[in-house]
Design an enzyme around this catalytic site. Structure first.
Site, PDB file in Angstrom:
ATOM      1  N   HIS A  26      -1.275  -0.058  -9.941  1.00  0.00           N
ATOM      2  CA  HIS A  26      -2.024  -0.944  -9.025  1.00  0.00           C
ATOM      3  C   HIS A  26      -2.552  -2.184  -9.760  1.00  0.00           C
ATOM      4  O   HIS A  26      -3.744  -2.456  -9.789  1.00  0.00           O
ATOM      5  CB  HIS A  26      -3.183  -0.189  -8.348  1.00  0.00           C
ATOM      6  CG  HIS A  26      -3.604  -0.856  -7.059  1.00  0.00           C
ATOM      7  ND1 HIS A  26      -4.014  -0.179  -5.942  1.00  0.00           N
ATOM      8  CD2 HIS A  26      -3.684  -2.160  -6.711  1.00  0.00           C
ATOM      9  CE1 HIS A  26      -4.320  -1.032  -4.976  1.00  0.00           C
ATOM     10  NE2 HIS A  26      -4.127  -2.242  -5.420  1.00  0.00           N
ATOM     11  N   ARG A  36       0.854  -1.183   0.000  1.00  0.00           N
ATOM     12  CA  ARG A  36       0.000   0.000   0.000  1.00  0.00           C
ATOM     13  C   ARG A  36       0.895   1.240   0.000  1.00  0.00           C
ATOM     14  O   ARG A  36       1.955   1.243   0.653  1.00  0.00           O
ATOM     15  CB  ARG A  36      -0.910   0.039   1.238  1.00  0.00           C
ATOM     16  CG  ARG A  36      -2.115  -0.874   1.168  1.00  0.00           C
ATOM     17  CD  ARG A  36      -3.123  -0.420   0.122  1.00  0.00           C
ATOM     18  NE  ARG A  36      -4.329  -1.236   0.072  1.00  0.00           N
ATOM     19  CZ  ARG A  36      -4.559  -2.202  -0.818  1.00  0.00           C
ATOM     20  NH1 ARG A  36      -3.660  -2.509  -1.735  1.00  0.00           N
ATOM     21  NH2 ARG A  36      -5.693  -2.875  -0.809  1.00  0.00           N
TER      22      ARG A  36
HETATM   23  P1  NAP Z   1      -2.120 -10.811   5.482  1.00  0.00           P
HETATM   24  O1  NAP Z   1      -2.250 -12.262   5.165  1.00  0.00           O
HETATM   25  O2  NAP Z   1      -3.044 -10.207   6.457  1.00  0.00           O
HETATM   26  O3  NAP Z   1      -0.592 -10.595   5.944  1.00  0.00           O
HETATM   27  C1  NAP Z   1      -0.151  -9.406   6.485  1.00  0.00           C
HETATM   28  C2  NAP Z   1       1.252  -9.604   7.022  1.00  0.00           C
HETATM   29  O4  NAP Z   1       1.729  -8.351   7.524  1.00  0.00           O
HETATM   30  C3  NAP Z   1       1.311 -10.575   8.187  1.00  0.00           C
HETATM   31  O5  NAP Z   1       2.479 -11.360   8.110  1.00  0.00           O
HETATM   32  C4  NAP Z   1       1.368  -9.651   9.398  1.00  0.00           C
HETATM   33  O6  NAP Z   1       2.011 -10.192  10.533  1.00  0.00           O
HETATM   34  C5  NAP Z   1       2.187  -8.523   8.849  1.00  0.00           C
HETATM   35  N1  NAP Z   1       1.989  -7.313   9.654  1.00  0.00           N
HETATM   36  C6  NAP Z   1       0.849  -6.623   9.856  1.00  0.00           C
HETATM   37  N2  NAP Z   1       1.069  -5.567  10.674  1.00  0.00           N
HETATM   38  C7  NAP Z   1       2.370  -5.625  10.991  1.00  0.00           C
HETATM   39  C8  NAP Z   1       3.206  -4.832  11.821  1.00  0.00           C
HETATM   40  N3  NAP Z   1       2.737  -3.782  12.489  1.00  0.00           N
HETATM   41  N4  NAP Z   1       4.503  -5.175  11.929  1.00  0.00           N
HETATM   42  C9  NAP Z   1       4.992  -6.261  11.276  1.00  0.00           C
HETATM   43  N5  NAP Z   1       4.259  -7.056  10.479  1.00  0.00           N
HETATM   44  C10 NAP Z   1       2.964  -6.740  10.350  1.00  0.00           C
HETATM   45  O7  NAP Z   1      -2.236  -9.954   4.158  1.00  0.00           O
HETATM   46  P2  NAP Z   1      -1.970 -10.415   2.640  1.00  0.00           P
HETATM   47  O8  NAP Z   1      -3.139 -11.142   2.114  1.00  0.00           O
HETATM   48  O9  NAP Z   1      -0.636 -11.076   2.581  1.00  0.00           O
HETATM   49  O10 NAP Z   1      -1.923  -8.986   1.916  1.00  0.00           O
HETATM   50  C11 NAP Z   1      -0.948  -8.016   2.278  1.00  0.00           C
HETATM   51  C12 NAP Z   1      -1.309  -6.677   1.659  1.00  0.00           C
HETATM   52  O11 NAP Z   1      -1.072  -6.705   0.248  1.00  0.00           O
HETATM   53  C13 NAP Z   1      -2.786  -6.302   1.746  1.00  0.00           C
HETATM   54  O12 NAP Z   1      -3.103  -5.766   3.007  1.00  0.00           O
HETATM   55  C14 NAP Z   1      -2.925  -5.276   0.653  1.00  0.00           C
HETATM   56  O13 NAP Z   1      -2.676  -4.001   1.195  1.00  0.00           O
HETATM   57  C15 NAP Z   1      -1.809  -5.635  -0.330  1.00  0.00           C
HETATM   58  N6  NAP Z   1      -2.334  -6.064  -1.635  1.00  0.00           N
HETATM   59  C16 NAP Z   1      -1.982  -5.347  -2.745  1.00  0.00           C
HETATM   60  C17 NAP Z   1      -2.443  -5.731  -4.000  1.00  0.00           C
HETATM   61  C18 NAP Z   1      -2.012  -5.031  -5.264  1.00  0.00           C
HETATM   62  O14 NAP Z   1      -2.532  -5.285  -6.337  1.00  0.00           O
HETATM   63  N7  NAP Z   1      -1.053  -4.132  -5.199  1.00  0.00           N
HETATM   64  C19 NAP Z   1      -3.295  -6.842  -4.130  1.00  0.00           C
HETATM   65  C20 NAP Z   1      -3.637  -7.538  -2.971  1.00  0.00           C
HETATM   66  C21 NAP Z   1      -3.153  -7.143  -1.731  1.00  0.00           C
HETATM   67  P3  NAP Z   1       1.428 -11.482  11.302  1.00  0.00           P
HETATM   68  O15 NAP Z   1       1.714 -12.635  10.354  1.00  0.00           O
HETATM   69  O16 NAP Z   1       2.223 -11.532  12.523  1.00  0.00           O
HETATM   70  O17 NAP Z   1      -0.034 -11.241  11.481  1.00  0.00           O
END
Ligand code: NAP
Length: 309
Positions: free
Chosen positions: A272, A224
Site C-alpha cells: 500500500h 482497493r
Molecule cells: P475519484 O476521483 O473519485 O474517481 C473515481 C472514478 O471511479 C471515477 O471516474 C468514477 O466514475 C469511477 N467509478 C466509481 N464508481 C464506479 C462504478 N460503479 N462504475 C464505474 N466507474 C465508477 O477517485 P480518485 O481520487 O481517482 O481515487 C480512486 C481510488 O484510488 C480511491 O478511491 C482509493 O481507493 C484509491 N487510492 C489508492 C491509493 C494507494 O496508495 N494505493 C492512494 C490513493 C487512492 P465517475 O467519473 O463517473 O464519477
C-alpha cells in the site's frame, strides 16, 4: 478564531502540524490547530480513518470534515457523520500514483523481469513492442485514473478508460456502463484499477470479467483490495489467463503472511505504497477548503454520500 481538530495518526502530527499552520498563515486564516479541542468548540475536523475520531456526534458545531485520504469507504457510511465530507485531492497524491502506475506498466511492457533476475544467463534479444502497440485499460477515470491515463498516453500507450458516467478525455478512449466495461476489458493487455471501494465496485473484477481479458493480460491494482475477487484472480493466474498481477492493496492489510499472493510466482505484492498524501501540498488543500467554507463558497472535493465516493 477558527478551531480545527487534527484527528489522524498521532505520529503524523509532527509533520502535519507545521505544514498546516504554514498553510493557514499563507491563506490568512486565524486558526487554532490542536489534537484535543473540546468537541463542541470544533469548527472543522481534519480526518484520517486511522485517527482517534470515529463518532462525530459530539462535534455539534463542526462545519465540515476534511479528509486526508482519497478513499472514503470506511467513513462514508458512518451514521454519526452529518457534516459535509470532503476527500483529499492532492497534487502529491496524484503525482505519486502516476509514477507508481507508470513504473509498473513499464516493467511489464518492457519485460524487465527477464533481465533483472537471469541466473541462467539467457541471451534473449527480443525487443518489446512499442508502447503504441500495448493496450492499457484504466478502471476509474477520476482524479487519479485520468492523471495515470494521460501520463501513459503521453508515453504513447494505447489507453482506454472506464467510468460510471460517460466522459470525453482527449487521448483516452472512454467507456462507461456494463457493456462498456466488457468492451474495454476485451481490448486491454493490462488493466489498472483506480476505482473507489463502494457497494457497486466490490468484486467487480470477478471470474467472468477476468475471462474477458486477452489471455495473459496483466492486472495492476493500486485502487482497493475488495475490487478484486481474490479466488477468481488466483485461479486465473494459475490457469495463465492472467499473466501477472501487481497488487498494492488488499482486503486485509498488512497482507497476512500465509496469504497465497505472497508465494505466487506471478504476483507482485507492494505494501500500500502506490501513493500517499503529502503534508505540504495537502495542507494547502485543507486551508483552501476552510477559506472557502468561511467565505460561504462551495467546498472542493465533496463526497457524494449516496454514490459512496
Ligand atoms: P475519484 O476521483 O473519485 O474517481 C473515481 C472514478 O471511479 C471515477 O471516474 C468514477 O466514475 C469511477 N467509478 C466509481 N464508481 C464506479 C462504478 N460503479 N462504475 C464505474 N466507474 C465508477 O477517485 P480518485 O481520487 O481517482 O481515487 C480512486 C481510488 O484510488 C480511491 O478511491 C482509493 O481507493 C484509491 N487510492 C489508492 C491509493 C494507494 O496508495 N494505493 C492512494 C490513493 C487512492 P465517475 O467519473 O463517473 O464519477
Amino acid at each position: 478564531m477558527i478551531n480545527v481538530l487534527f484527528s489522524a495518526l498521532p505520529a503524523r502530527w509532527d509533520v502535519y502540524g507545521p505544514a498546516l499552520n504554514e498553510a493557514f498563515t499563507e491563506a490568512e486564516l486565524n486558526v487554532a490547530l490542536s489534537t484535543d479541542h473540546p468537541p463542541e468548540t470544533v469548527d472543522y475536523i481534519i480526518f484520517a480513518p486511522n485517527g482517534p475520531v470515529s463518532d462525530f456526534t459530539p462535534y455539534t458545531g463542526c462545519k465540515a470534515v476534511l479528509g486526508l485520504w482519497a478513499g472514503v469507504e470506511t467513513v462514508v457510511g458512518n451514521p454519526t457523520l452529518t457534516q459535509p465530507l470532503a476527500r483529499m485531492v492532492d497534487v502529491g497524491l496524484r503525482d505519486s500514483m502516476v509514477e507508481w502506475v507508470a513504473g509498473h506498466v513499464l516493467r511489464h511492457h518492457l519485460g524487465m523481469d527477464a533481465h533483472i533476475v537471469n541466473p541462467d544467463r539467457i541471451w534473449n534479444p527480443q525487443a518489446a513492442p512499442l508502447a503504441r502497440e500495448r493496450r492499457i485499460g484504466i478502471l476509474g477515470l477520476g482524479e487519479l485514473g485520468t492523471a495515470c491515463g494521460n501520463a501513459l498516453a503521453a508515453l504513447n500507450f494505447d489507453v482506454a478508460g472506464w467510468s460510471r458516467r460517460p466522459k470525453t478525455i482527449a487521448g483516452i478512449e472512454c467507456f462507461d456502463g456494463n457493456a462498456g466495461l466488457d468492451a474495454m476489458l476485451g481490448r486491454s493487455d493490462m488493466i489498472v484499477l483506480l476505482l473507489p471501494q463502494t457497494a457497486e465496485t466490490e468484486n467487480l473484477l470477478n471470474a467472468d470479467r477476468l475471462a474477458r481479458l486477452p489471455r495473459g493480460a496483466v492486472v495492476i491494482n493500486p485502487g482497493r483490495g475488495p475490487l478484486i475477487d481474490d479466488e477468481a484472480l488466483l485461479a486465473a493466474l494459475d490457469d495463465g489467463q492472467v499473466g501477472h498481477a501487481t497488487l498494492d492493496v488488499f482486503r486485509i492489510e498488512p497482507l497476512p503472511p500465509e496469504h497465497p499472493y505472497w508465494d505466487h510466482p506471478r504476483v507482485t505484492v507492494t505494501p500500500h505504497i502506490a501513493s500517499t498524501t503529502r503534508p505540504d501540498t495537502s495542507a494547502r488543500v485543507i486551508a483552501e477548503n476552510i477559506r472557502r467554507s468561511e467565505a460561504g463558497e462551495a467546498l472542493l472535493h465533496l463526497v457524494d454520500r449516496r454514490a459512496g465516493y
